[in-house]
Design a protein around this motif. Structure first.
Motif, PDB file in Angstrom:
ATOM      1  N   ASP A  74       0.700  -1.357   0.042  1.00  0.00           N
ATOM      2  CA  ASP A  74       0.109   0.054   0.062  1.00  0.00           C
ATOM      3  C   ASP A  74       0.887   1.282   0.158  1.00  0.00           C
ATOM      4  N   LEU A  75       2.000   1.116   0.231  1.00  0.00           N
ATOM      5  CA  LEU A  75       3.045   2.308   0.305  1.00  0.00           C
ATOM      6  C   LEU A  75       3.687   2.942  -1.142  1.00  0.00           C
ATOM      7  N   LYS A  76       3.450   4.184  -1.201  1.00  0.00           N
ATOM      8  CA  LYS A  76       3.802   4.807  -2.445  1.00  0.00           C
ATOM      9  C   LYS A  76       5.476   4.905  -2.657  1.00  0.00           C
ATOM     10  N   ALA A  77       6.168   5.157  -1.408  1.00  0.00           N
ATOM     11  CA  ALA A  77       7.334   5.288  -1.386  1.00  0.00           C
ATOM     12  C   ALA A  77       7.930   5.246   0.137  1.00  0.00           C
ATOM     13  N   ILE A  78       9.075   5.354   0.215  1.00  0.00           N
ATOM     14  CA  ILE A  78       9.601   5.571   1.717  1.00  0.00           C
ATOM     15  C   ILE A  78      10.652   6.893   1.662  1.00  0.00           C
ATOM     16  N   GLY A  79      10.544   8.051   2.421  1.00  0.00           N
ATOM     17  CA  GLY A  79      11.180   9.018   2.605  1.00  0.00           C
ATOM     18  C   GLY A  79      12.071   8.873   3.806  1.00  0.00           C
ATOM     19  N   VAL A  80      13.500   9.160   3.712  1.00  0.00           N
ATOM     20  CA  VAL A  80      14.071   8.960   4.991  1.00  0.00           C
ATOM     21  C   VAL A  80      15.263  10.096   5.018  1.00  0.00           C
ATOM     22  N   THR A  81      15.429  10.674   6.139  1.00  0.00           N
ATOM     23  CA  THR A  81      16.381  11.754   6.418  1.00  0.00           C
ATOM     24  C   THR A  81      17.702  11.317   5.849  1.00  0.00           C
ATOM     25  N   ARG A  82      18.384  12.293   4.951  1.00  0.00           N
ATOM     26  CA  ARG A  82      19.924  11.916   4.637  1.00  0.00           C
ATOM     27  C   ARG A  82      20.876  12.964   4.984  1.00  0.00           C
ATOM     28  N   GLY A  83      20.122  14.124   5.835  1.00  0.00           N
ATOM     29  CA  GLY A  83      20.943  15.208   6.275  1.00  0.00           C
ATOM     30  C   GLY A  83      20.139  16.547   6.440  1.00  0.00           C
ATOM     31  N   PRO A  84      20.838  17.373   7.221  1.00  0.00           N
ATOM     32  CA  PRO A  84      21.863  17.306   8.151  1.00  0.00           C
ATOM     33  C   PRO A  84      21.618  16.446   9.294  1.00  0.00           C
ATOM     34  N   GLY A  85      22.581  16.144   9.882  1.00  0.00           N
ATOM     35  CA  GLY A  85      22.262  15.194  10.957  1.00  0.00           C
ATOM     36  C   GLY A  85      23.519  14.529  11.596  1.00  0.00           C
ATOM     37  N   LEU A  86      23.518  13.737  12.674  1.00  0.00           N
ATOM     38  CA  LEU A  86      24.605  12.822  13.075  1.00  0.00           C
ATOM     39  C   LEU A  86      24.793  11.613  12.076  1.00  0.00           C
ATOM     40  N   ILE A  87      26.081  11.423  11.657  1.00  0.00           N
ATOM     41  CA  ILE A  87      26.326  10.605  10.506  1.00  0.00           C
ATOM     42  C   ILE A  87      25.888   8.927  11.036  1.00  0.00           C
ATOM     43  N   GLY A  88      26.038   8.596  12.340  1.00  0.00           N
ATOM     44  CA  GLY A  88      25.826   7.330  12.732  1.00  0.00           C
ATOM     45  C   GLY A  88      24.244   7.025  12.677  1.00  0.00           C
ATOM     46  N   SER A  89      23.478   8.072  13.246  1.00  0.00           N
ATOM     47  CA  SER A  89      22.126   8.300  13.241  1.00  0.00           C
ATOM     48  C   SER A  89      21.506   8.106  11.852  1.00  0.00           C
ATOM     49  N   LEU A  90      22.007   8.916  11.130  1.00  0.00           N
ATOM     50  CA  LEU A  90      21.691   9.069   9.786  1.00  0.00           C
ATOM     51  C   LEU A  90      21.607   7.733   9.040  1.00  0.00           C
ATOM     52  N   LEU A  91      22.880   6.977   9.288  1.00  0.00           N
ATOM     53  CA  LEU A  91      23.224   5.818   8.616  1.00  0.00           C
ATOM     54  C   LEU A  91      22.132   4.517   8.706  1.00  0.00           C
ATOM     55  N   VAL A  92      21.763   4.686  10.259  1.00  0.00           N
ATOM     56  CA  VAL A  92      20.796   3.558  10.645  1.00  0.00           C
ATOM     57  C   VAL A  92      19.485   3.836   9.808  1.00  0.00           C
ATOM     58  N   GLY A  93      19.148   4.912   9.754  1.00  0.00           N
ATOM     59  CA  GLY A  93      17.886   5.252   9.085  1.00  0.00           C
ATOM     60  C   GLY A  93      18.143   5.076   7.402  1.00  0.00           C
ATOM     61  N   LEU A  94      18.931   5.478   6.857  1.00  0.00           N
ATOM     62  CA  LEU A  94      19.266   5.258   5.389  1.00  0.00           C
ATOM     63  C   LEU A  94      19.402   3.847   5.039  1.00  0.00           C
ATOM     64  N   SER A  95      20.108   2.881   5.984  1.00  0.00           N
ATOM     65  CA  SER A  95      20.546   1.419   5.468  1.00  0.00           C
ATOM     66  C   SER A  95      19.026   0.823   5.690  1.00  0.00           C
ATOM     67  N   THR A  96      18.250   1.055   6.488  1.00  0.00           N
ATOM     68  CA  THR A  96      17.292   0.414   7.017  1.00  0.00           C
ATOM     69  C   THR A  96      16.169   0.604   5.748  1.00  0.00           C
ATOM     70  N   ALA A  97      16.280   1.772   5.433  1.00  0.00           N
ATOM     71  CA  ALA A  97      15.184   2.323   4.238  1.00  0.00           C
ATOM     72  C   ALA A  97      15.833   1.700   3.078  1.00  0.00           C
ATOM     73  N   GLN A  98      16.952   1.651   2.896  1.00  0.00           N
ATOM     74  CA  GLN A  98      17.650   0.854   1.607  1.00  0.00           C
ATOM     75  C   GLN A  98      17.073  -0.585   1.588  1.00  0.00           C
ATOM     76  N   ALA A  99      17.219  -1.252   2.528  1.00  0.00           N
ATOM     77  CA  ALA A  99      16.794  -2.641   2.839  1.00  0.00           C
ATOM     78  C   ALA A  99      15.456  -2.717   2.657  1.00  0.00           C
ATOM     79  N   LEU A 100      14.471  -2.013   3.108  1.00  0.00           N
ATOM     80  CA  LEU A 100      13.142  -1.866   2.913  1.00  0.00           C
ATOM     81  C   LEU A 100      12.558  -1.804   1.435  1.00  0.00           C
ATOM     82  N   SER A 101      13.247  -0.650   0.788  1.00  0.00           N
ATOM     83  CA  SER A 101      12.958  -0.348  -0.436  1.00  0.00           C
ATOM     84  C   SER A 101      13.283  -1.799  -1.431  1.00  0.00           C
ATOM     85  N   MET A 102      14.119  -2.363  -1.123  1.00  0.00           N
ATOM     86  CA  MET A 102      14.716  -3.446  -1.846  1.00  0.00           C
ATOM     87  C   MET A 102      13.862  -4.539  -1.541  1.00  0.00           C
ATOM     88  N   GLY A 103      13.441  -4.631  -0.345  1.00  0.00           N
ATOM     89  CA  GLY A 103      12.557  -5.850   0.257  1.00  0.00           C
ATOM     90  C   GLY A 103      11.025  -5.746  -0.322  1.00  0.00           C
TER      91      GLY A 103
END
Ligand SMILES: [Zn+2]
Lengths: 330, 204
Positions: A74-103
């Protein structure tokens, strides 16, 4: 059912996930606060923040999807913050989004967190009128811009040092108030009287802000007279902030002749700021748009809201994290 | 048929994505110069699936290295592995990096104790002792304490990434995909909702 965007915000210390439709209606949202984790450190501890995001992110996504009874298809897309922010925190969101997008086989868009704030005013309460003057005041950012429509803007000024919210927090600490500092200062200022005159940094010139001098002025006063009334000090501090922010807002309104004044970011929860900006809007006979207080701070809904703009414009930024991402880069 | 195993090893610093079927490695990103060094897990996995003519739906198990080691890279790979496991309902088995390294070194040095030292925030290190096919000991401790303990272990082989004067040079810091596969296959399957959380030191 209308199409939904899954918004993921992990740029700092809150894991926030939301499902938002094109009109800004929120089907579900959940924000997991890390306040207690960082409180002992007197600020956000980046390593602990990214660790906490990793633990919270999938259960939060699962909860939000269940709340809204949404399946991945039912989802159209995923939007995930890529910055500005703390690198380690951004990476968790981005990597998760990447996997969900693929899956789930749906696109994922890396979203500029600042654009999320700019769009937060549209959440639930409907349309802002453009052109607008927008002021983003939060713990992480302070800027003032002219927005021609929901996407095109002209940056008028940003802060040269501390953001407004950061300054609120630091002054709260100086005065011995509990964290989060903003609400504590607001309440104290309401009890006190602005007897001391603090500086109004850069009030006379342009659109740039500089709040670090104001923060130091408070510290100097307290050092000289440790017994002085803290509430009065808070009132003096807030009065100075309000004077500076309203001077910039007036200047921008006179120059840009907007239809509305939009105030976003965590500091927009301040009752003094709301009142001050209300007066200005009335005086210039323009609309005042404030996001509901709950959407003023960092949240996944504003990221999802901004994602619609990227989709409409065919902009698909990478999922590369950019810790110091500027507003000018999507 | 769902019978592909996805292996992700990253705590040594450079992500490795491998795919296996029937106890054999079919794809290993570290063996491909065009992919080596990439941190884009989606691209690495897509390249691998394409190379072996399989789909995402064919993956039936994910093995993920949880360190200790490079914190950023380990957390990124764990987030990706967890996300994929969640999105596609694929069981995930986290595996400790020191088990991987220990198993790798013991292939050639079966009867010798293996000391594993990986750098952490100074003055600390991750210290492990792998012996008789098992990780016997792990701690996050001061480098000087770890070295003193390690030097008392007779006939030890040294592995990891701590290179210092007066200590033996480490012989390796990463396992092959085949070793990782063998270990993942030995691990008992836990619940289907198991996730990878990197081993991190206690903040001092
Ligand atoms: Zn923010």
């Amino acid at each position: 059912m209308s199409e939904l965007i899954l918004g993921i915000e992990t740029s700092c210390d809150d894991t926030s996930i939301a499902l938002v439709d094109r009109q800004g209606q929120i089907a579900a949202i959940k924000t997991v606060s890390q306040f207690e984790i960082h409180d002992a450190f007197g600020g956000v501890y980046p390593e602990l923040a990214s660790r906490a995001h990793l633990h919270a992110i999938l259960p939060t996504i699962e909860d939000v999807m269940k709340d809204a009874r949404i399946r991945p298809q039912d989802l159209k897309a995923i939007g995930v913050t890529r910055g500005p922010g703390l690198i380690g925190s951004l990476l968790v969101g981005l990597s998760t989004a990447q996997a969900l997008s693929m899956g789930w086989n749906i696109p994922a868009y890396g979203i500029n967190h600042l654009r999320g704030h700019l769009r937060s005013v549209e959440l639930e309460e409907g349309k802002a009128e453009f052109p607008a003057v927008i002021m983003l005041v939060s713990g992480g950012h302070s800027l003032i811009a002219e927005m021609k429509n929901e996407w095109d803007y002209r940056l008028l000024g940003t802060t040269r040092d501390d953001s407004v919210g950061e300054c609120y927090d630091k002054v709260a600490r100086t005065l011995g108030f509990p964290m989060p500092g903003g609400p504590a200062i607001d309440k104290a200022a309401m009890r006190g009287t602005a007897r001391i005159r603090l500086p109004r940094p850069m009030i006379k010139e342009g659109y740039e802000f500089s709040f670090s001098g104001l923060k130091s002025a408070v510290a100097r006063h307290i050092e000289k007279e440790p017994d002085q009334n803290k509430d009065d000090m808070a009132a003096a501090f807030v009065a100075s902030c309000m004077d500076v922010l309203s001077a910039k807002a007036r200047r921008a309104i006179e120059e840009c002749q907007p239809k509305s004044l939009i105030i976003v970011g965590g500091v927009s929860a301040s009752p003094q700021l709301r009142e001050t900006m209300q007066k200005i809007a009335q005086e210039y006979k323009i609309n005042l748009s404030l996001p509901p207080i709950k959407w003023a701070t960092d949240n996944g809904a504003m990221i999802a809201m901004a994602t619609w703009d990227y989709i409409d414009r065919g902009i698909q930024p990478s999922l590369e994290p950019i810790p110091n991402l500027h507003l000018s880069t999507p | 048929m769902r019978n592909i195993t996805l292996l992700i090893q990253a705590s040594h610093g450079i992500p490795i994505v491998a795919l296996a079927q029937n106890h054999a490695i079919l794809f290993d990103s570290s063996q491909d110069d065009t992919l080596h060094g990439s941190r884009d897990y989606r691209a690495l996995l897509n390249a691998g699936l394409h190379r072996i003519g399989k789909q995402l739906e064919d993956i039936s198990l994910i093995g993920c290295d949880i360190g200790p080691g490079g914190m950023g890279v380990t957390r990124t790979s764990a987030a990706f592995a967890n996300g994929l496991s969640f999105a596609c309902s694929i069981p995930l088995r986290p595996i400790r990096a020191f088990e991987l390294i220990g198993a790798q070194v013991s292939l050639e040095h079966k009867d010798r104790p293996i000391v594993i030292l990986r750098r952490a925030g100074r003055p600390y290190v991750h210290f492990g002792l792998f012996q008789a096919g098992k990780l016997h000991h792990y701690e996050h401790c001061k480098e000087s304490d770890a070295i003193a303990q390690a030097q008392n272990i007779p006939d030890a082989i040294w592995a990891g990434n701590l290179e210092r004067e007066n200590i033996p040079a480490p012989i390796l810091n990463v396992a092959t995909a085949a070793t990782m596969l063998a270990l993942i296959e030995q691990h008992a399957a836990n619940s289907n909702s198991e996730r990878a959380y990197p081993i991190v030191e206690t903040l001092k």
